[in-house]
Design an enzyme around this catalytic site. Structure first.
Site, PDB file in Angstrom:
ATOM      1  N   HIS A 190       0.883  -1.160   0.000  1.00 41.17           N
ATOM      2  CA  HIS A 190       0.000   0.000   0.000  1.00 41.17           C
ATOM      3  C   HIS A 190       0.922   1.211   0.000  1.00 41.17           C
ATOM      4  O   HIS A 190       2.065   1.123   0.498  1.00 41.17           O
ATOM      5  CB  HIS A 190      -0.883   0.029   1.243  1.00 41.17           C
ATOM      6  CG  HIS A 190      -1.848  -1.118   1.312  1.00 41.17           C
ATOM      7  ND1 HIS A 190      -1.897  -1.991   2.360  1.00 41.17           N
ATOM      8  CD2 HIS A 190      -2.796  -1.525   0.441  1.00 41.17           C
ATOM      9  CE1 HIS A 190      -2.838  -2.900   2.139  1.00 41.17           C
ATOM     10  NE2 HIS A 190      -3.397  -2.644   0.974  1.00 41.17           N
ATOM     11  N   ASP A 235       2.162   1.687   3.385  1.00 40.08           N
ATOM     12  CA  ASP A 235       3.081   0.653   3.891  1.00 40.08           C
ATOM     13  C   ASP A 235       4.503   1.103   3.600  1.00 40.08           C
ATOM     14  O   ASP A 235       5.422   0.892   4.399  1.00 40.08           O
ATOM     15  CB  ASP A 235       2.907  -0.700   3.166  1.00 40.08           C
ATOM     16  CG  ASP A 235       1.587  -1.389   3.470  1.00 40.08           C
ATOM     17  OD1 ASP A 235       1.098  -1.262   4.600  1.00 40.08           O
ATOM     18  OD2 ASP A 235       1.058  -2.067   2.559  1.00 40.08           O
TER      19      ASP A 235
HETATM   20  C1  GLO Z   1      -9.296  -6.925   0.352  1.00 41.25           C
HETATM   21  C2  GLO Z   1      -8.237  -6.885  -0.642  1.00 41.25           C
HETATM   22  C3  GLO Z   1      -6.971  -6.243  -0.139  1.00 41.25           C
HETATM   23  C4  GLO Z   1      -6.133  -5.772  -1.300  1.00 41.25           C
HETATM   24  C5  GLO Z   1      -4.939  -4.980  -0.857  1.00 41.25           C
HETATM   25  C6  GLO Z   1      -4.136  -4.460  -2.026  1.00 41.25           C
HETATM   26  O1  GLO Z   1     -10.342  -7.484   0.153  1.00 41.25           O
HETATM   27  O2  GLO Z   1      -8.010  -8.175  -1.127  1.00 41.25           O
HETATM   28  O3  GLO Z   1      -6.232  -7.139   0.653  1.00 41.25           O
HETATM   29  O4  GLO Z   1      -5.719  -6.834  -2.065  1.00 41.25           O
HETATM   30  O5  GLO Z   1      -5.388  -3.923  -0.077  1.00 41.25           O
HETATM   31  O6  GLO Z   1      -4.785  -3.430  -2.634  1.00 41.25           O
END
Ligand code: GLO
Ligand code: MG
Length: 344
Positions: free
Chosen positions: A48, A51
């Site tokens: 993210h 992150d």
């Molecule tokens: C939630 C998502 C989340 C995304 C992550 C990357 O349902 O799967 O985990 O994959 O935030 O954008």
């Protein structure tokens, strides 16, 4: 030896807090996580935006880039690549009603600011992929916004990102609901339609997550196949799910081995990875998991994937063709089950 390269995000190791109770495990530092990820067999990290650069809302554009460069140095230290950056448009007070299709202009501007900064961060980390998980893009109250307007907002937000950086690629991770009630872009079919409406469809594809496909009542292997038929599968989030309920992010293959097998098989049959794509996992540990086992769900998912890859390599295509010619699908199903049960 697996034909694939694997990726994971730092959120896949977490403290176990959920909507109903507090943490059950200790927090682990980012560096410790990526060190273990490398040891376990991952070669790339998914991010993210925050992150990579915590507290980014309070930093200038140059400060954000400088922080991202420090993260790149850490990745280099452990021989890891960055796979993608995803703007986190669901935590901030500005994104209560979504980002690109929020009912407030200042919130839509915030969403674009985070998206442009995510592109800057991706560039510093040495990757060209932005993932859009559209967590709150849709309606909580069906009458609150027009789905026509909202869909067009998404297309124009992506167009602005494509303009901002002429080589960045945008990858939508569709999900039909949760946390939003009615999503605007719920399946791979939606992703392809949105992609086609953008100014550079070649640079807009999808990230298929197994659990999200199941929440839409679809087979993840078919969603993968649909995207691959149009060269639109930019990455995957493999995991598992017990039925159509909340998003569980279970370890890959633990609920339905045949469905998992067919995801591996469709990836293998169609040369997934030949353009550098990673097999991403998006899995959560159970709340009961202890500190010592904080990475076990990831190791299990990798081991299950690799075991299924080995089964897929051994899949007898000559027998399949013979059975299909006779339309003996009962026979083909039993052959597949025997293979999965270790009887072949
Ligand atoms: C939630 C998502 C989340 C995304 C992550 C990357 O349902 O799967 O985990 O994959 O935030 O954008
Ligand atoms: Mg995901």
């Amino acid at each position: 030896m697996s034909k694939f390269k694997f990726s994971v995000g730092p959120w896949n190791v977490h403290s176990g807090a959920d909507s109903y109770g507090p943490a059950t495990r200790d927090e682990i530092s980012f560096e410790e996580k990526i060190k273990r990820f490398a040891e376990i067999g991952f070669s790339a990290i998914q991010f993210h935006d925050d992150d990579a650069v915590p507290g980014m809302n309070d930093l200038t554009e140059e400060e954000i880039k400088a922080e991202a460069r420090k993260v790149k140095a850490l990745l280099d230290k452990y021989g890891l690549k960055a796979e993608f950056v995803a703007p986190r448009l669901w935590m901030d007070p500005h994104t209560i009603d979504g980002g690109y299709m929020s009912t407030r202009k200042e919130d839509r501007e915030f969403a674009m600011w985070r998206s442009f900064r995510s592109i800057d961060i991706a560039r510093e980390l040495g990757c060209d992929l932005i993932v859009l998980w559209l967590a709150r893009e849709g309606t909580l109250c069906a009458e609150s916004k027009s789905p026509v307007w909202a869909t067009k907002q998404l297309v124009s937000a992506i167009d602005e990102m494509l303009d901002y950086d002429p080589t960045i690629r945008i990858c939508i991770e569709p999900k039909p609901n949760e946390p939003i009630d009615r999503s605007i872009c719920g399946t791979m079919g939606h992703v392809l339609a949105v992609s086609a409406a953008t100014k550079d469809p070649k640079r807009v594809g999808g990230n298929l997550e197994s659990a999200h496909a199941m929440l839409a009542g679809l087979d993840p292997a078919h969603e993968i196949g649909f995207a691959m038929a149009f060269d639109k599968l930019f990455t995957v989030h493999l995991n598992d799910q017990n039925g159509i309920k909340f998003d569980q992010d279970k370890s890959f293959g633990v609920e339905n081995l045949r469905v998992a097998f067919n995801q591996v098989r469709v990836l293998l049959e169609n040369g997934y990875g030949k353009n550098g794509e990673y097999v991403g996992l998006d899995v959560k540990a159970m709340r009961t998991t202890t500190n010592e086992d904080s990475y076990k769900h990831l190791e299990n998912s990798l081991n299950i994937f690799k075991a299924l890859e080995e089964k897929a390599e051994r899949f007898d295509y000559a027998l399949r063709d013979e059975l299909v010619a006779k339309r003996d699908f009962e026979g083909l199903e039993m052959y597949t089950m025997r293979l999965l049960m270790g009887l072949e």
